[in-house]
Scaffold this active site. Sequence first.
Site, mmCIF file in Angstrom:
data_model
loop_
_atom_site.group_PDB
_atom_site.id
_atom_site.type_symbol
_atom_site.label_atom_id
_atom_site.label_comp_id
_atom_site.label_asym_id
_atom_site.label_seq_id
_atom_site.Cartn_x
_atom_site.Cartn_y
_atom_site.Cartn_z
ATOM 1 N N LYS A 39 37.580 55.975 54.785
ATOM 2 C CA LYS A 39 37.750 55.675 53.440
ATOM 3 C C LYS A 39 37.379 54.512 52.913
ATOM 4 O O LYS A 39 37.145 53.443 53.468
ATOM 5 C CB LYS A 39 39.441 55.821 53.257
ATOM 6 C CG LYS A 39 40.213 55.061 53.729
ATOM 7 C CD LYS A 39 41.869 55.258 54.044
ATOM 8 C CE LYS A 39 42.450 53.980 54.802
ATOM 9 N NZ LYS A 39 43.908 54.347 55.202
ATOM 10 N N TYR A 259 37.076 25.501 37.039
ATOM 11 C CA TYR A 259 37.848 25.589 35.645
ATOM 12 C C TYR A 259 39.574 25.221 35.857
ATOM 13 O O TYR A 259 39.886 25.248 37.062
ATOM 14 C CB TYR A 259 37.997 27.373 35.830
ATOM 15 C CG TYR A 259 36.898 27.933 35.185
ATOM 16 C CD1 TYR A 259 36.117 27.821 33.891
ATOM 17 C CD2 TYR A 259 35.862 28.812 36.089
ATOM 18 C CE1 TYR A 259 35.128 28.203 33.619
ATOM 19 C CE2 TYR A 259 35.080 29.466 35.716
ATOM 20 C CZ TYR A 259 34.372 29.108 34.429
ATOM 21 O OH TYR A 259 33.216 29.823 34.014
HETATM 22 C C1 PLP Z 1 44.197 54.395 56.296
HETATM 23 C C2 PLP Z 1 44.729 55.300 57.281
HETATM 24 C C3 PLP Z 1 44.718 55.084 58.661
HETATM 25 C C4 PLP Z 1 43.743 53.883 59.200
HETATM 26 O O1 PLP Z 1 44.749 52.660 59.222
HETATM 27 P P1 PLP Z 1 44.360 51.300 59.869
HETATM 28 O O2 PLP Z 1 45.531 50.505 59.890
HETATM 29 O O3 PLP Z 1 43.167 50.815 59.026
HETATM 30 O O4 PLP Z 1 43.940 51.659 61.211
HETATM 31 C C5 PLP Z 1 45.032 55.875 59.451
HETATM 32 N N1 PLP Z 1 45.849 57.024 59.177
HETATM 33 C C6 PLP Z 1 46.084 57.292 57.823
HETATM 34 C C7 PLP Z 1 46.728 58.417 57.431
HETATM 35 C C8 PLP Z 1 45.516 56.255 56.872
HETATM 36 O O5 PLP Z 1 45.804 56.472 55.525
#
Ligand code: PLP
Length: 365
Positions: A39, A259
């Site tokens: 993702k 800034y």
């Molecule tokens: C994002 C996500 C993961 C992965 O999580 P990490 O902490 O990055 O390993 C696993 N399962 C679900 C349902 C997620 O939304």
Amino acid sequence: MSHTQSPARTWAEIDISALKNNLQTARQISGQPVMAVLKASAYGHDIKKIARILDQENIAFYGVASVIEARRISTTGSNTRIYLLGPTLPDERQEIISNRWTPSISSLHEATHLDQLNKGNPPLPVHITVDTGMGRGGFLPSNLNTQLEKIRKLKNITIEGIGSHLPSADDDKTFTQSQFKTFSEIVKNTHHTFKYIHLANSAGILDYSSSITNLCRPGLMLYGISPIESYQKKLQPVMSLKSKITIIRQLPPGHGISYGRTVLLDKPTRIATIGAGYGDGYPRSVAPDKASVIIRNTRCPIIGRVTMDQIMVDVSNLPDAATGDEVELFGKNLPVTEVANNANTISWEILTRITPRVTRIYLNK
Ligand SMILES: *Cc1c(COP(=O)(O)O)cnc(C)c1O
């Protein structure tokens, strides 16, 4: 006319052999097949590139947040199954059916709608999400079995898996251990045979073991960052954010930097300007008294506020530093976790916010 292109001034090096090593580590520690979580454009590493690479690695599923991300993977021609990590919207479900992506079901309504849409096709495998403490989606354990009874009767979908999510695997051992136990009891009490049973994210894989699950869902750890500091040495950071010194100047005492002029120099200082800023995703919110970058293997403190495209650092201790020198903003020598801590956020956020203008360069393919 010459069409020469100049090299990138800010880039992210993405080490593919490190990615593969981290995948191997996830497999070894969990002893399970892997749903690679891709993702947010593979946590900023580029979803299409990473999917193409992992296509060779026998991955059970790619976990994505939305149909847009699923579509991006599909357009590469990938044959790896795609799993939607969260609830789906009604107008997304036809596309899910057509592509035979795997949805995670959070409600009876979702299940019956998918069933209707899939009429005339072979049954669509779906997973059931149970809410064991995350509070974000899924069936509550108290009415799971009555709902499952109804879903099982639907002819056009088939229950292939069951999953849940860990909200505190990196900071609450007692709660997480009880969650593993509850999930295991819930799964047993369904008296259903699931092909896939999954619970662990990266922290869950690294710090816990489970006898009931048979699939794990690593995200962050694939990219070489551990959510729990003590496991960092088992992983290899995949992304290094790099830039260059664009100019070095000697500035006099009393001169303001950046800034707001929050810094007024108290002595003559050699200031290097770096060609990166929050427009590249480096957080503006880093505490300037703590944050640093690496130039010529040396830590150089950031001076004054991070601007959109440029950052100033003190290179008084580096008399040889010169325009064009490479700068590591985070990576193998400066953990992204340190930048995240300095910016009062988490490494997941820093990685996913590296912006499109940063050229991704893939190494060790
Ligand atoms: C994002 C996500 C993961 C992965 O999580 P990490 O902490 O990055 O390993 C696993 N399962 C679900 C349902 C997620 O939304």
